[in-house]
Design a protein around this motif. Structure first.
Motif, mmCIF file in Angstrom:
data_model
loop_
_atom_site.group_PDB
_atom_site.id
_atom_site.type_symbol
_atom_site.label_atom_id
_atom_site.label_comp_id
_atom_site.label_asym_id
_atom_site.label_seq_id
_atom_site.Cartn_x
_atom_site.Cartn_y
_atom_site.Cartn_z
ATOM 1 N N LEU A 170 0.831 -1.206 0.000
ATOM 2 C CA LEU A 170 0.000 0.000 0.000
ATOM 3 C C LEU A 170 0.867 1.259 0.000
ATOM 4 C CD1 LEU A 170 -2.837 -0.942 2.533
ATOM 5 C CD2 LEU A 170 -2.914 -0.976 0.034
ATOM 6 N N SER A 171 1.905 1.252 0.809
ATOM 7 C CA SER A 171 2.773 2.430 0.870
ATOM 8 C C SER A 171 3.501 2.632 -0.449
ATOM 9 C CB SER A 171 3.771 2.306 2.020
ATOM 10 O OG SER A 171 4.708 1.270 1.782
ATOM 11 N N GLN A 172 3.894 1.542 -1.105
ATOM 12 C CA GLN A 172 4.579 1.656 -2.387
ATOM 13 C C GLN A 172 3.650 2.195 -3.470
ATOM 14 O OE1 GLN A 172 8.070 0.952 -2.932
ATOM 15 N NE2 GLN A 172 7.801 1.207 -0.725
ATOM 16 N N VAL A 173 2.408 1.710 -3.488
ATOM 17 C CA VAL A 173 1.446 2.175 -4.488
ATOM 18 C C VAL A 173 1.176 3.661 -4.310
ATOM 19 C CG1 VAL A 173 -0.946 1.964 -5.284
ATOM 20 C CG2 VAL A 173 0.404 -0.096 -4.831
ATOM 21 N N ARG A 174 1.079 4.109 -3.080
ATOM 22 C CA ARG A 174 0.852 5.546 -2.825
ATOM 23 C C ARG A 174 1.996 6.394 -3.388
ATOM 24 N NH1 ARG A 174 -0.984 3.525 2.477
ATOM 25 N NH2 ARG A 174 -3.257 3.761 2.574
ATOM 26 N N GLN A 175 3.191 5.780 -3.501
ATOM 27 C CA GLN A 175 4.355 6.495 -4.017
ATOM 28 C C GLN A 175 4.524 6.317 -5.532
ATOM 29 O OE1 GLN A 175 7.912 5.590 -1.598
ATOM 30 N NE2 GLN A 175 6.519 5.006 0.047
ATOM 31 N N GLY A 176 3.511 5.714 -6.186
ATOM 32 C CA GLY A 176 3.566 5.557 -7.637
ATOM 33 C C GLY A 176 4.232 4.289 -8.115
ATOM 34 N N TYR A 177 4.244 3.265 -7.294
ATOM 35 C CA TYR A 177 4.897 1.986 -7.604
ATOM 36 C C TYR A 177 4.535 1.508 -9.005
ATOM 37 C CZ TYR A 177 6.470 -2.830 -6.442
ATOM 38 O OH TYR A 177 7.098 -4.038 -6.391
ATOM 39 N N ARG A 178 5.537 1.265 -9.825
ATOM 40 C CA ARG A 178 5.334 0.810 -11.203
ATOM 41 C C ARG A 178 6.027 -0.543 -11.373
ATOM 42 N NH1 ARG A 178 4.985 3.637 -16.337
ATOM 43 N NH2 ARG A 178 5.217 5.611 -15.230
ATOM 44 N N VAL A 179 5.304 -1.519 -11.904
ATOM 45 C CA VAL A 179 5.881 -2.854 -12.089
ATOM 46 C C VAL A 179 5.697 -3.300 -13.531
ATOM 47 C CG1 VAL A 179 5.523 -3.552 -9.692
ATOM 48 C CG2 VAL A 179 3.731 -3.975 -11.360
ATOM 49 N N THR A 180 6.564 -4.183 -13.938
ATOM 50 C CA THR A 180 6.496 -4.734 -15.287
ATOM 51 C C THR A 180 5.258 -5.608 -15.436
ATOM 52 O OG1 THR A 180 8.902 -4.740 -15.393
ATOM 53 C CG2 THR A 180 7.747 -6.110 -16.996
ATOM 54 N N GLU A 181 4.553 -5.460 -16.557
ATOM 55 C CA GLU A 181 3.335 -6.242 -16.783
ATOM 56 C C GLU A 181 3.620 -7.568 -17.485
ATOM 57 O OE1 GLU A 181 0.199 -4.091 -18.614
ATOM 58 O OE2 GLU A 181 0.374 -2.363 -17.270
ATOM 59 N N GLU A 182 4.634 -7.607 -18.333
ATOM 60 C CA GLU A 182 4.952 -8.825 -19.082
ATOM 61 C C GLU A 182 6.421 -9.183 -18.907
ATOM 62 O OE1 GLU A 182 2.919 -10.811 -20.524
ATOM 63 O OE2 GLU A 182 1.125 -9.560 -20.300
ATOM 64 N N PRO A 183 6.720 -10.433 -18.628
ATOM 65 C CA PRO A 183 5.755 -11.492 -18.319
ATOM 66 C C PRO A 183 5.109 -11.255 -16.958
ATOM 67 C CG PRO A 183 7.975 -12.261 -17.874
ATOM 68 C CD PRO A 183 8.121 -10.902 -18.502
ATOM 69 N N PRO A 184 3.901 -11.778 -16.737
ATOM 70 C CA PRO A 184 3.225 -11.539 -15.462
ATOM 71 C C PRO A 184 4.005 -12.143 -14.293
ATOM 72 C CG PRO A 184 2.067 -13.221 -16.724
ATOM 73 C CD PRO A 184 3.100 -12.629 -17.633
ATOM 74 N N LEU A 185 4.100 -11.379 -13.219
ATOM 75 C CA LEU A 185 4.777 -11.843 -12.015
ATOM 76 C C LEU A 185 3.698 -12.238 -11.011
ATOM 77 C CD1 LEU A 185 7.430 -12.178 -10.366
ATOM 78 C CD2 LEU A 185 7.119 -9.814 -9.631
ATOM 79 N N TYR A 186 3.386 -13.529 -10.958
ATOM 80 C CA TYR A 186 2.311 -13.990 -10.085
ATOM 81 C C TYR A 186 2.760 -14.003 -8.628
ATOM 82 C CZ TYR A 186 -0.601 -15.399 -13.996
ATOM 83 O OH TYR A 186 -1.384 -15.396 -15.125
ATOM 84 N N GLY A 187 1.871 -13.557 -7.764
ATOM 85 C CA GLY A 187 2.128 -13.576 -6.336
ATOM 86 C C GLY A 187 0.987 -14.254 -5.590
ATOM 87 N N ASN A 188 1.272 -14.680 -4.380
ATOM 88 C CA ASN A 188 0.304 -15.396 -3.551
ATOM 89 C C ASN A 188 0.159 -14.660 -2.225
ATOM 90 O OD1 ASN A 188 0.120 -18.165 -5.177
ATOM 91 N ND2 ASN A 188 2.263 -17.534 -5.090
ATOM 92 N N ARG A 189 -1.058 -14.590 -1.740
ATOM 93 C CA ARG A 189 -1.325 -13.795 -0.551
ATOM 94 C C ARG A 189 -2.307 -14.502 0.368
ATOM 95 N NH1 ARG A 189 -1.316 -11.464 -5.087
ATOM 96 N NH2 ARG A 189 0.242 -9.871 -5.545
ATOM 97 N N ILE A 190 -2.247 -14.089 1.628
ATOM 98 C CA ILE A 190 -3.273 -14.489 2.589
ATOM 99 C C ILE A 190 -3.363 -13.386 3.635
ATOM 100 C CG2 ILE A 190 -1.686 -15.829 4.066
ATOM 101 C CD1 ILE A 190 -4.066 -17.788 4.517
ATOM 102 N N HIS A 191 -4.579 -12.974 3.937
ATOM 103 C CA HIS A 191 -4.777 -11.973 4.978
ATOM 104 C C HIS A 191 -4.358 -12.575 6.316
ATOM 105 C CE1 HIS A 191 -6.820 -9.160 7.669
ATOM 106 N NE2 HIS A 191 -6.990 -8.347 6.645
ATOM 107 N N ALA A 192 -3.763 -11.758 7.185
ATOM 108 C CA ALA A 192 -3.268 -12.263 8.471
ATOM 109 C C ALA A 192 -4.369 -12.931 9.279
ATOM 110 C CB ALA A 192 -2.648 -11.117 9.271
ATOM 111 N N GLU A 193 -5.588 -12.411 9.187
ATOM 112 C CA GLU A 193 -6.701 -13.010 9.929
ATOM 113 C C GLU A 193 -7.042 -14.387 9.369
ATOM 114 O OE1 GLU A 193 -9.010 -12.726 13.317
ATOM 115 O OE2 GLU A 193 -7.533 -11.295 12.563
ATOM 116 N N ASP A 194 -6.929 -14.550 8.045
ATOM 117 C CA ASP A 194 -7.171 -15.860 7.437
ATOM 118 C C ASP A 194 -6.031 -16.828 7.738
ATOM 119 O OD1 ASP A 194 -9.692 -15.543 6.295
ATOM 120 O OD2 ASP A 194 -8.883 -14.613 4.488
ATOM 121 N N ALA A 195 -4.792 -16.323 7.828
ATOM 122 C CA ALA A 195 -3.669 -17.186 8.206
ATOM 123 C C ALA A 195 -3.923 -17.775 9.591
ATOM 124 C CB ALA A 195 -2.365 -16.388 8.191
ATOM 125 N N ALA A 196 -4.329 -16.915 10.527
ATOM 126 C CA ALA A 196 -4.656 -17.395 11.865
ATOM 127 C C ALA A 196 -5.872 -18.307 11.837
ATOM 128 C CB ALA A 196 -4.912 -16.206 12.793
#
Length: 286
Positions: A170-196
């Protein structure tokens, strides 16, 4: 019948959330961390340094029904990881042995860093583990220690934990975070409440007599390309500026499946980054 008891070693963010969820269900919860005063209300605090072999003065005289090893390394290099995950677990197992205690099950909280896949492929708990970085190699060593401890054990490989207080992206996006679109960089996430919540679900399932596998991946329903996540966050937060350079924080790219946990009956409260990040951002509004 008395309430089941659990000792959470590493009662920090995820461990503290787990403690609160179990307390709400009537469990007896003890929490171990360096600063005992930091454990949630209602938790029996145990002050201990996992780097010390001496059994903590506050160690319970009656062994817990369940043990959850959920620590975070305070030093982010190979010696720090080894001290926290391998030697820390070894010391806890030694303290149990010294008291003649044997929990019904050990949950060892690990990481998806044990997987080295990087071409966007889907993987599950049976995928090859051949980590190239020290973090994954040390985690695999700690996993083996847990699974060979003589205590019935399950490893839970959590992925990309985010939530209140875990807001790097979130902090990076607020600063204009720009990432490469191709090839797609897939990421995996879980909310801390769901982890618990996954950890709590597995403990309750074991207590109910259900058979558990030796490994689960903790991830939401929707692995997604980082560029997609950044684009959605920009629109949601109304960010219009871009940084001048494209940046990529990491090089791994894979899609982790939660099918095994779902087959047991678990489902995340936040099925994708959209619901999870929206909840965080709504909670930040005055």
């Amino acid at each position: 019948m008395s309430a089941p008891s659990v000792l959470i070693v590493g009662c920090g963010d995820v461990g503290g959330r787990l403690a609160r969820q179990l307390l709400a269900g009537g469990w007896s919860v003890s929490g171990l961390r360096r600063t005992a005063s930091a454990v949630p209300a209602g938790v029996t605090a145990i002050a201990a340094d996992l780097e010390r072999r001496e059994i903590p003065a506050d160690w319970p005289t009656i062994g817990p029904d369940y043990l959850v090893f959920c620590v975070a390394a305070s030093q982010h290099d190979e010696p720090g990881y080894r001290s926290a995950y391998v030697e820390g677990l070894r010391n806890v197992l030694g303290w149990l042995a010294e008291r003649g205690q044997r929990p019904r099950r050990l949950l060892f909280v690990s990481s998806s860093s044990v997987f080295a896949q990087k071409n966007g492929e889907w993987i599950d708990e049976t995928a090859e583990t051949a980590p190239q970085e020290y973090s994954g190699r040390v985690m695999l060593e700690a996993e083996r220690l847990a699974l060979e401890s003589g205590i019935p054990a399950s490893v839970v490989r959590l992925t990309g934990i985010y939530g209140p207080g875990r807001e790097w992206l979130l902090s990076q996006v607020r600063q204009g975070y720009r990432v490469t679109e191709e090839p797609p960089l897939y990421g995996n996430r879980i909310h801390a409440e769901d982890a618990a919540g996954l950890l709590a679900f597995l403990l309750r399932a074991d207590h109910d007599g259900r058979a558990l596998d030796d490994c689960y991946i903790g991830v939401d329903d929707a692995p997604a390309p980082l560029a997609e996540v950044v684009g959605w966050l920009r629109e949601y937060m109304g960010v219009t500026e871009w940084s001048e350079q494209q940046r990529v924080r990491r090089t791994g790219s894979k899609r982790c499946s939660n099918a095994r946990a779902r087959a047991l009956g678990w489902a995340p409260t936040y099925p994708s980054y959209r619901e999870g990040y929206a909840a965080i951002l709504e909670g930040q509004k005055p």
